[in-house]
Design an enzyme around this catalytic site. Structure first.
Site, PDB file in Angstrom:
ATOM      1  N   TYR A   1       0.679  -1.136  -0.146  1.00  0.00           N
ATOM      2  CA  TYR A   1       0.100  -0.005   0.104  1.00  0.00           C
ATOM      3  C   TYR A   1       0.932   1.197  -0.009  1.00  0.00           C
ATOM      4  O   TYR A   1       1.611   1.554   0.984  1.00  0.00           O
ATOM      5  CB  TYR A   1      -0.827   0.092   1.259  1.00  0.00           C
TER       6      TYR A   1
ATOM      7  N   PHE B   1     -13.430  -5.105   1.665  1.00  0.00           N
ATOM      8  CA  PHE B   1     -14.457  -4.250   1.030  1.00  0.00           C
ATOM      9  C   PHE B   1     -15.896  -4.400   1.739  1.00  0.00           C
ATOM     10  O   PHE B   1     -16.960  -4.751   1.386  1.00  0.00           O
ATOM     11  CB  PHE B   1     -14.768  -4.838  -0.417  1.00  0.00           C
ATOM     12  N   PRO B   2     -15.690  -4.370   3.190  1.00  0.00           N
ATOM     13  CA  PRO B   2     -16.942  -4.575   3.743  1.00  0.00           C
ATOM     14  C   PRO B   2     -18.049  -3.445   3.739  1.00  0.00           C
ATOM     15  O   PRO B   2     -19.318  -3.951   3.844  1.00  0.00           O
ATOM     16  CB  PRO B   2     -16.397  -4.594   5.421  1.00  0.00           C
TER      17      PRO B   2
ATOM     18  N   GLY C   1     -17.900  -2.170   0.605  1.00  0.00           N
ATOM     19  CA  GLY C   1     -18.274  -2.032  -0.864  1.00  0.00           C
ATOM     20  C   GLY C   1     -16.701  -1.799  -1.542  1.00  0.00           C
ATOM     21  O   GLY C   1     -16.618  -1.765  -2.735  1.00  0.00           O
TER      22      GLY C   1
ATOM     23  N   PHE D   1     -14.130   0.222  -3.580  1.00  0.00           N
ATOM     24  CA  PHE D   1     -14.049   1.326  -4.473  1.00  0.00           C
ATOM     25  C   PHE D   1     -15.313   1.670  -4.907  1.00  0.00           C
ATOM     26  O   PHE D   1     -15.491   2.424  -5.428  1.00  0.00           O
ATOM     27  CB  PHE D   1     -13.136   0.844  -5.497  1.00  0.00           C
ATOM     28  N   THR D   2     -16.432   0.635  -4.750  1.00  0.00           N
ATOM     29  CA  THR D   2     -17.631   0.912  -5.227  1.00  0.00           C
ATOM     30  C   THR D   2     -18.574   0.979  -3.937  1.00  0.00           C
ATOM     31  O   THR D   2     -19.167  -0.289  -3.716  1.00  0.00           O
ATOM     32  CB  THR D   2     -18.379  -0.352  -6.259  1.00  0.00           C
ATOM     33  N   PRO D   3     -18.740   1.954  -3.086  1.00  0.00           N
ATOM     34  CA  PRO D   3     -19.506   1.843  -1.915  1.00  0.00           C
ATOM     35  C   PRO D   3     -20.942   1.287  -2.080  1.00  0.00           C
ATOM     36  O   PRO D   3     -21.683   1.631  -3.153  1.00  0.00           O
ATOM     37  CB  PRO D   3     -19.439   3.442  -1.450  1.00  0.00           C
TER      38      PRO D   3
END
Ligand SMILES: NC(=O)c1ccc[n+]([C@@H]2O[C@H](COP(=O)([O-])OP(=O)(O)OC[C@H]3O[C@@H](n4cnc5c(N)ncnc54)[C@H](OP(=O)(O)O)[C@@H]3O)[C@@H](O)[C@H]2O)c1
Length: 297
Positions: A65, A215-216, A218, A220-222
């Site tokens: 990262y 991604f809890p 979502g 990069f795509t909330p």
């Protein structure tokens, strides 16, 4: 914030490591595209310190990262680390100058990755290291991971790694790894709308192994859903809080690592541990995945 509200505690199997079920994912602390320094380095330090002050003792990171940036911020904000803080990192990728994510899975790559993490975090040993299989973009792909897990098991014998986890893997890959070493956690893509791992979660729960969704919210795509918004409004909570509370209710082996670069969002996410969802509400929320699968198909 009372740490009793951070979703309760979980002990990684076969370890003395006990964490609050709501932790923190550090990926959002690097610059845009998880590349370079953040726009507000002091703000990043503040988010980490605020998380730990609120009782968070599980932080997820990776040396790729930034690269290196996120680990260096963690070190700046929190070193010397408070007793009981569990920093979980991952190996298996590298970043190229074009910012792409490439596999780094040879024995040399994995060993170098451990040393990058140790140096940038300022540690003598890494508490938990996930082998992150590259698979497809954000999903796993079948194929042997034995060679890479064997390298990690060797690094464990040398004392550089204390415990091993897996990320972006299939059930068959988990079983394959368990023939080589103990596995304490699995980190895959999972949330209210993306439930490919429902069966795997049950299987890991039976074994006491942590399941840590990435991604809890979502990623990069909330997450967006009219049902989620309506439930949240009814509870006087935000949709993101409900999404996190649903994960806490979903299975007692689920640990949360929501990512944020914002203190306000951090506070909001930590407060999700105080939400209780009724069976009826859980039923409504369970319908979201079916609806989003229908849209995908
Ligand atoms: N193993 C893997 O392959 C893998 C892959 C991806 C991620 N991870 C790990 O999993 C962690 C979580 O994943 P993630 O950070 O990608 O995705 P996420 O937690 O699902 O969502 C993060 C996104 O949601 C926003 N957000 C956070 N809290 C919010 C709130 N209360 N209200 C509105 N927006 C909110 C964040 O923006 P703001 O900064 O504006 O809050 C960010 O854009 C990462 O930090 C990383 O440690 C692992």
């Amino acid at each position: 914030m009372n740490e009793a509200n951070l979703g309760g505690r979980f002990t990684f199997p076969g370890t003395s490591l006990t964490v609050q079920r709501i932790g923190y994912g550090a990926m959002q602390l690097a610059g845009p595209g998880v590349w370079g320094p953040p726009k507000d380095p002091d703000g990043a330090v503040t988010v980490l310190r605020e998380a730990v002050a609120a009782g968070v003792n599980h932080i997820d990171t990776a040396d790729f990262y930034g690269p290196h940036v996120t680990n260096q911020i963690i070190r700046k904000a929190l070193h010397p680390y408070p007793a009981g803080l569990v920093i979980v990192t991952k190996l298996g990728a590298r970043r190229l100058p074009d910012q792409s994510w490439q596999p780094a899975i040879s024995p040399q790559d994995l060993t170098a990755g451990v040393h990058d993490n140790l140096r940038n975090l300022g540690l003598d040993a890494l508490e938990i290291v996930n082998y992150r299989a590259m698979g497809s973009v954000h999903g796993p792909k079948e194929g042997s991971i034995a060679e890479q897990v064997t390298v990690l098991a060797d690094l464990r014998r040398k004392g550089l790694v204390r415990h091993i986890g897996l990320s972006n893997v299939t059930a068959a890959q988990v079983a394959e790894a368990q023939k080589i070493t103990d596995v304490v956690c699995v980190q895959n893509n999972y949330n209210l709308a993306h439930r490919d791992d429902d069966g795997l979660i049950e299987d890991l729960a039976r074994q006491g192994i942590a399941y840590v969704p990435f991604f809890p919210l979502g990623g990069f795509t909330p997450l967006q859903s009219s049902t989620l918004s309506a439930v949240a409004q009814g509870l006087g909570a935000t949709p993101m809080q409900v999404a996190l509370a649903w994960l806490l209710h979903r299975s007692s082996n689920i640990l949360l690592i929501p990512g944020t670069s914002s203190v306000a969002h951090l506070r909001e996410n930590l407060a999700a541990g105080q939400l209780t969802l009724s069976p009826q509400t859980l039923g409504q929320l369970d319908g979201i995945a079916a609806a989003s699968a229908a849209v995908r198909d």
